[in-house]
Structures are given as C-alpha cells and as structure tokens.
Design a protein around this motif. Structure first.
Motif, PDB file in Angstrom:
ATOM      1  N   ASP A 117     -28.378  10.499  13.262  1.00 35.82           N
ATOM      2  CA  ASP A 117     -27.656  11.721  12.919  1.00 35.82           C
ATOM      3  C   ASP A 117     -28.131  12.213  11.558  1.00 35.82           C
ATOM      4  O   ASP A 117     -28.665  11.438  10.749  1.00 35.82           O
ATOM      5  CB  ASP A 117     -26.145  11.445  12.884  1.00 35.82           C
ATOM      6  CG  ASP A 117     -25.303  12.714  12.901  1.00 35.82           C
ATOM      7  OD1 ASP A 117     -25.868  13.806  13.133  1.00 35.82           O
ATOM      8  OD2 ASP A 117     -24.079  12.627  12.685  1.00 35.82           O
ATOM      9  N   GLY A 122     -28.887   9.240   8.921  1.00 34.56           N
ATOM     10  CA  GLY A 122     -28.400   7.896   9.223  1.00 34.56           C
ATOM     11  C   GLY A 122     -29.331   7.173  10.162  1.00 34.56           C
ATOM     12  O   GLY A 122     -29.777   7.732  11.172  1.00 34.56           O
ATOM     13  N   GLU A 181     -29.754   4.175  12.804  1.00 34.95           N
ATOM     14  CA  GLU A 181     -28.849   3.400  13.649  1.00 34.95           C
ATOM     15  C   GLU A 181     -29.152   1.914  13.644  1.00 34.95           C
ATOM     16  O   GLU A 181     -28.239   1.091  13.706  1.00 34.95           O
ATOM     17  CB  GLU A 181     -28.903   3.922  15.089  1.00 34.95           C
ATOM     18  CG  GLU A 181     -27.947   3.206  16.021  1.00 34.95           C
ATOM     19  CD  GLU A 181     -27.894   3.813  17.397  1.00 34.95           C
ATOM     20  OE1 GLU A 181     -27.150   3.292  18.240  1.00 34.95           O
ATOM     21  OE2 GLU A 181     -28.601   4.809  17.640  1.00 34.95           O
ATOM     22  N   VAL A 232     -28.773   5.146   4.916  1.00 32.20           N
ATOM     23  CA  VAL A 232     -28.927   6.593   4.844  1.00 32.20           C
ATOM     24  C   VAL A 232     -30.160   6.939   4.027  1.00 32.20           C
ATOM     25  O   VAL A 232     -30.343   6.431   2.917  1.00 32.20           O
ATOM     26  CB  VAL A 232     -27.688   7.254   4.210  1.00 32.20           C
ATOM     27  CG1 VAL A 232     -27.876   8.766   4.106  1.00 32.20           C
ATOM     28  CG2 VAL A 232     -26.431   6.927   5.005  1.00 32.20           C
ATOM     29  N   ASP A 282     -22.001  -2.483   6.664  1.00 33.04           N
ATOM     30  CA  ASP A 282     -22.105  -1.456   7.695  1.00 33.04           C
ATOM     31  C   ASP A 282     -23.264  -1.732   8.638  1.00 33.04           C
ATOM     32  O   ASP A 282     -24.396  -1.959   8.197  1.00 33.04           O
ATOM     33  CB  ASP A 282     -22.299  -0.082   7.050  1.00 33.04           C
ATOM     34  CG  ASP A 282     -21.102   0.349   6.220  1.00 33.04           C
ATOM     35  OD1 ASP A 282     -19.989  -0.120   6.516  1.00 33.04           O
ATOM     36  OD2 ASP A 282     -21.283   1.161   5.291  1.00 33.04           O
ATOM     37  N   ALA A 287     -25.197   2.901  11.946  1.00 35.15           N
ATOM     38  CA  ALA A 287     -24.757   4.248  11.549  1.00 35.15           C
ATOM     39  C   ALA A 287     -24.774   5.173  12.760  1.00 35.15           C
ATOM     40  O   ALA A 287     -25.784   5.305  13.440  1.00 35.15           O
ATOM     41  CB  ALA A 287     -25.668   4.791  10.450  1.00 35.15           C
ATOM     42  N   GLU A 288     -23.643   5.835  13.025  1.00 39.15           N
ATOM     43  CA  GLU A 288     -23.528   6.691  14.206  1.00 39.15           C
ATOM     44  C   GLU A 288     -23.238   8.140  13.818  1.00 39.15           C
ATOM     45  O   GLU A 288     -24.014   9.031  14.116  1.00 39.15           O
ATOM     46  CB  GLU A 288     -22.432   6.157  15.119  1.00 39.15           C
ATOM     47  CG  GLU A 288     -22.200   6.970  16.379  1.00 39.15           C
ATOM     48  CD  GLU A 288     -23.301   6.858  17.392  1.00 39.15           C
ATOM     49  OE1 GLU A 288     -23.358   7.681  18.335  1.00 39.15           O
ATOM     50  OE2 GLU A 288     -24.125   5.930  17.260  1.00 39.15           O
ATOM     51  N   LEU A 315     -22.270  11.057  10.817  1.00 42.65           N
ATOM     52  CA  LEU A 315     -22.282  11.367   9.385  1.00 42.65           C
ATOM     53  C   LEU A 315     -21.509  12.651   9.126  1.00 42.65           C
ATOM     54  O   LEU A 315     -21.511  13.567   9.965  1.00 42.65           O
ATOM     55  CB  LEU A 315     -23.711  11.527   8.864  1.00 42.65           C
ATOM     56  CG  LEU A 315     -24.471  10.253   8.458  1.00 42.65           C
ATOM     57  CD1 LEU A 315     -24.782   9.383   9.668  1.00 42.65           C
ATOM     58  CD2 LEU A 315     -25.770  10.610   7.731  1.00 42.65           C
ATOM     59  N   LEU A 327     -20.212  11.667   1.070  1.00 40.41           N
ATOM     60  CA  LEU A 327     -20.797  11.458   2.386  1.00 40.41           C
ATOM     61  C   LEU A 327     -19.955  10.395   3.083  1.00 40.41           C
ATOM     62  O   LEU A 327     -19.604   9.378   2.477  1.00 40.41           O
ATOM     63  CB  LEU A 327     -22.252  10.991   2.280  1.00 40.41           C
ATOM     64  CG  LEU A 327     -22.959  10.779   3.619  1.00 40.41           C
ATOM     65  CD1 LEU A 327     -23.280  12.124   4.271  1.00 40.41           C
ATOM     66  CD2 LEU A 327     -24.239   9.964   3.440  1.00 40.41           C
ATOM     67  N   VAL A 387     -19.815   7.917   6.535  1.00 45.46           N
ATOM     68  CA  VAL A 387     -20.622   7.378   7.630  1.00 45.46           C
ATOM     69  C   VAL A 387     -19.752   6.473   8.497  1.00 45.46           C
ATOM     70  O   VAL A 387     -19.139   5.520   7.996  1.00 45.46           O
ATOM     71  CB  VAL A 387     -21.838   6.585   7.105  1.00 45.46           C
ATOM     72  CG1 VAL A 387     -22.680   6.059   8.280  1.00 45.46           C
ATOM     73  CG2 VAL A 387     -22.697   7.454   6.185  1.00 45.46           C
ATOM     74  N   ASN A 403     -19.770   3.725  11.454  1.00 45.16           N
ATOM     75  CA  ASN A 403     -20.739   2.733  11.931  1.00 45.16           C
ATOM     76  C   ASN A 403     -20.189   2.053  13.183  1.00 45.16           C
ATOM     77  O   ASN A 403     -19.199   1.311  13.121  1.00 45.16           O
ATOM     78  CB  ASN A 403     -20.998   1.699  10.842  1.00 45.16           C
ATOM     79  CG  ASN A 403     -21.501   2.346   9.552  1.00 45.16           C
ATOM     80  OD1 ASN A 403     -22.671   2.646   9.400  1.00 45.16           O
ATOM     81  ND2 ASN A 403     -20.581   2.578   8.616  1.00 45.16           N
ATOM     82  N   THR A 416     -15.938   2.544   8.534  1.00 46.02           N
ATOM     83  CA  THR A 416     -16.158   3.898   8.054  1.00 46.02           C
ATOM     84  C   THR A 416     -16.260   3.825   6.537  1.00 46.02           C
ATOM     85  O   THR A 416     -15.315   3.392   5.874  1.00 46.02           O
ATOM     86  CB  THR A 416     -15.008   4.827   8.460  1.00 46.02           C
ATOM     87  OG1 THR A 416     -14.883   4.839   9.888  1.00 46.02           O
ATOM     88  CG2 THR A 416     -15.264   6.241   7.964  1.00 46.02           C
TER      89      THR A 416
END
Length: 564
Positions: free
Chosen positions: A462, A477, A479, A484, A517, A520-521, A523, A538, A540, A542, A548
C-alpha cells in the motif's frame, strides 16, 4: 525506534549514499523523519486482525478492520502513545434498505470515515453473493445499510463527501465454477439515514463484453476459464482499489490481476476507459531483482524477466494542476483450486528448450554472464524457482521470450493518462538488503533469509501520499519484510529516498509482542490539522502481527535531526 534498529537504518543510509544505478537509492537528510508514537495490539497472530484503518479527526478515533473477528475495532488515539480500544462496529444482522440482513458470518473488508459517517464494506458469507455497505454514526450505532456487488473489497468517500465509491472485486469461488462480475457501486451519502437501495448506482464493464461497443486494449489481461459463457470481460475484471480525483469527478479503479486501471466518470456512473500498465523490464539497468531463494546470497541482478506491475493500494496527488497516481506494485496471481496461472519457471519451461530470436531471453544468453542456455537458466540458483505466469512469455512456435513475474517490487508515479513518470527500480531490495542483510527478503510469519526472492520480494502492499511543510511524500508499506519506505515526491520526475523504518525486531519470536509489526497491510496519513499532536502522523495496520502502529512525522534539519 530502538538503538540497534536506528543504527541499522543509519548504516543503510550511509551504504546507499552513492547510487549504483539510476534512481534515488541514496538517502539524504531531506525534510522529515518517522518515529514510533504508540502501538495497539490485538494479541492475535497471523489471522488478519488489523487490515485497513480510517481516522475521525473530530473524535480522534481510529477504525481498524479486524477480519478475523468480522468487526471493525474502534481505538481512541487522543493520546497516540497509548491507543486504547473503546468499542466495535458490529455489522452482523444489520437490516439493509432492501430488506436483507447482513450475514452473521459476513467479513468486514474496508472502512472509511467522512463528517461523522462511518462506512464499512462487508462481504457475504458466500463471497460470490452480493455484499453490503453498513453505515454507522459517531455513537457507533448502525443507522442504515445497502446492498452492493460481490466481495466489496475497498471503499472511499469522494473528496466532496457526496459519494461513496465501493470496489466490488467479484472474485470466483475456489473451484472456479462461479465467477461474479466486478463492478463499482456509487452510493450518495448526503444523509446516510435516507439512502435507499434505489439510490445505489452500479458501474459495470459491460461495454467491453462480447455484445458491448468498446474494444479492450490487448494488453489488458483477460484470461482463465469462462464459466458462464457471457459477460466474460465483466466477470474477469476485478476492482481492487479506487481513488477519486480532487474535484470528485473522476475516479481511478485498480484492476490488479488484469494489470490495468479503469477510469470512472463519477457523475455519469460509468467507466470511460481501461488502460493497461505494461511491464517492467528487469534487464534494464536500475531494474535489477533477486530471483532465487536457493542461491544463499543477496543477488540483486538483471534477468530476462518482465514484471507485471499489478498494484494493490494506490493514491493520488496534484502536481502542477494535474492528477498523478502513485502505485504500490505488489503483484497478484489468479490462483484457485479450479484454475491457477502460477508456475515455477523451471516447470513452465520444461518443454521450451530454445529462446526466441531477438527476445529478452536470447539477449541475456548472448551476454557475458556465465549462463548460455535455457537449461542453465532453469537452475534453481538462477530463474528455476521464480513464480511466473503461464499466460505470457511463449512465442508462437513454442520458443521462450521472457518470464513474466508478479509485481514490480517498487512504487511508481503515473499521469492520469497512464504515462509512467517514475519507478523506484531496485531500490526496495537494495535498501532492505543493506539494512537487514541477514533477513533480506524475509517472510512476515517467520524470520528468514531471502525466502521471498522467488515470489514478489519485499512485496509493496500500500502507499499513501501526504503533504508535510509544503512538500509531498509517499509512504510505501512493505508486506513481507515489513516497514515503510519514505520518498519525497514533490518533483514526480525525480523523487528522493528519505527513510526506511521497520518496527520489527528480528531477535524476537514472531507471534510475540516483542516481535513488533509484521505484515504491513493498510496505511493512513493524518495531516497535522487533524492529528492529536498537531503534527502529521502515519498509521500502519499490520495483518500478521495484528498491531496498529502510529508514527510521528517530524521536520528534520540537516545535521541536527528532528525538530518541532
């Protein structure tokens, strides 16, 4: 960020100071720096307990999709260092405007917030059936619901707040015996209480079907079984993500598996174009990648591979009055028990002994790189293990042209007309290799070394764009290895790498709180005017760690570090 991780990022920045290929692989102290503010933990590992996140500035609440619970968790972040849960949005059993009730086993997929209205996309218990959008108020009470298309996977409000756009992915069932149409639902939301089912419009791809009046560009990937005999294109195209332009007149819809973007006229409620994104040439200088999980080395190099961009999340921003699209080039395959396009290169080329004359493979074999035959190229330390699509890359006479891999391991910037202004090339693999050399291309469920080199690498999932102190930044992000990537994209023709921050501890066991984390899914950028700190943040979500995390975004002064 811990001292060890800070040292690793600093080392990576120094190592990348002199670019070895075109593109901004050199870190330099421009503009901003991220640091961890706080984390909310669900305590649920590897079950998609934190996926998509939205923010309401009036209440300083985050809304986080918890797919494993089938709900949306509500977090109070007025003190961002100590996010706490204050409730859930429960969709099961809510009565919709058409008289139906949301399935008890329905799954929440996405959430969006606008002016006190919270919208949640819910897929049916049988994902090939039509889903719902459920509306909640700030008291966390369901106030209405409407039916939308099959598998509503993402939703967003237009900037003017008048329309909710819902990407109905329409995936087939696992046996590939049922394949719903992909579509986008347009829901007027001036007053969610008064929305009726008749108010919902549906944008379809019928114009490009067999009986339609539009011709599909040949590079738009339409493939696989035709299980119904009609509406083949409509059933094949699967909207993944949608973003509206600043004027709320045009929306762009990502068709990930098709490697294309559709253009939606919001006022008319219809698609006007479908544009292919093309492929990335991994033989070009600057576009290197690591293709093997069996060579026991970091080997970011040129190979005769074409990368299908296939973005997942994307965002837009204005540059000199024109809309630009920023894409996270994740890659995704059509892979079901009833049909799969995925194969290892070694298996796919078992009956392809020769390279096509003039092809990328022929050019690679003719170069002085120690690999002279297709048989050598099929070795597991070469391309043998790479996951490729079986739908592309063969010549008409059965020769081998090029492997086509899923994703481009990068982020890109495009004009609204589809011209690519920038691609980050091999940056992500080079930067992560320099930062975590022992965990290069690690998976997210366990700590590993290059276990993802054969399959999408860091896997950018993302991207969001935010303006900080007059400059535009892209936050991408990753995954798999996590973290990031931050780029200054104020000039889209020459973005600058700013920072890579991974809130993951490779010394801790995945599944424990100490591991940080993972995966990451979703953002979310929160502007300073909307943030509880008065400075941009920001967020994120996860999905593997179920966490989060909120990051502060601070201004930096060269040589002095963050300043307020």
């Amino acid at each position: 960020m811990g001292a060890a991780l800070a040292a690793a990022v600093s080392t990576a920045s120094a190592a990348l100071a002199a670019p070895t290929a075109p593109g901004p692989v050199g870190a330099r102290p421009v503009g901003i720096e991220l640091s961890v503010l706080g984390t909310y933990e669900t305590g649920v590992f590897d079950a998609s307990a934190a996926e998509i996140v939205a923010h309401d500035p009036a209440t300083q609440r985050l809304f986080v999709v918890n797919a494993t619970a089938g709900t949306v968790e509500v977090l109070d972040v007025a003190e961002p260092s100590r996010p706490r849960k204050v409730g859930d949005l429960v969709t099961a059993g809510v009565r919709a405007a058409d008289g139906s009730r949301v399935d008890v086993r329905g799954v929440a997929n996405s959430v969006a917030v606008r002016s006190g209205t919270i919208a949640v996309a819910v897929e049916a218990a049988d994902k090939t059936d039509d889903g719902w959008v459920v509306f909640f108020d700030r008291a966390l009470q369901a106030v209405n619901a409407v039916r939308v298309g099959a598998l509503p996977d993402m939703l967003t409000f237009t900037p003017d707040g008048r329309t909710l756009l819902v990407a109905n992915e329409g995936e087939p069932n696992d046996a590939y015996t049922v394949d719903p149409e992909g579509s986008v639902s347009l829901v007027p939301v001036g007053n969610p209480l008064r929305v009726t089912q008749d108010d919902v419009r549906t944008a379809t791809f019928h114009a490009w079907d067999e009986d339609g009046d539009r011709t599909l560009h040949p590079e738009v990937r339409v493939f696989g079984p035709d299980v119904h005999g009609d509406r083949y294109v409509s059933r094949n195209l699967e909207p993944e993500y949608v973003v509206a332009d600043a004027r709320s007149r045009t929306a762009y819809v990502m068709l990930q598996e098709a490697n294309a973007v559709a253009v939606l006229d919001v006022r008319a409620g219809r698609f006007t174009d479908i544009r292919p994104l093309g492929t990335k040439d991994h033989l070009a200088v600057g576009n290197e990648l690591d293709v093997s999980d069996r060579d026991d080395a970091v080997n970011v190099a040129n190979w005769p591979v074409r990368g299908l961009y296939q973005p997942d999340g994307f965002d837009s921003y204005l540059w000199r009055g024109q809309t630009l699209l920023v894409t996270a080039n994740e890659g995704d395959a059509r892979e079901w028990s009833g049909y799969s396009e995925v194969s290892r290169f070694r298996a796919w080329t078992a009956d392809l002994p020769a390279a096509c004359p003039g092809s990328p493979v022929a050019a690679f074999l003719a170069a002085d790189n120690g690999i002279d035959t297709v048989a050598q190229l099929r070795d597991n330390a070469a391309l043998g293990r790479l996951n490729v699509t079986t739908t592309l890359g063969r010549g008409e006479d059965g020769c081998l042209e090029a492997a086509h891999a899923f994703g481009a391991r990068s982020f890109s910037i495009w004009t609204a007309d589809g011209e690519q202004l920038y691609d980050s090339g091999a940056d992500f693999e080079r930067i992560t290799a320099a930062t975590f050399p022992s965990y290069f291309n690690s998976n997210h469920r366990e700590h590993s070394f290059e276990s993802r080199s054969d399959d999408k690498g860091p896997e950018p999932e993302d991207v969001v764009v935010g303006r900080v102190d007059g400059r535009d930044y892209a936050f991408v992000g990753l995954e798999r290895i996590g973290g990031v990537m931050v780029y200054d994209v104020t000039d889209p023709r020459a973005p600058q790498f700013v920072q890579y921050l991974d809130n993951r501890d490779f010394s801790a066991e995945p599944g424990t709180s100490a591991a940080g984390d993972l995966g990451a899914e979703g953002l979310l950028f929160v502007a300073g005017k909307d943030s509880p700190t008065g400075r941009p943040m920001l967020v994120v979500a996860n999905e593997v760690s179920g966490t989060t995390t909120l990051f502060s975004i601070e201004r930096t002064t060269p040589g002095k570090g963050p300043t307020r």
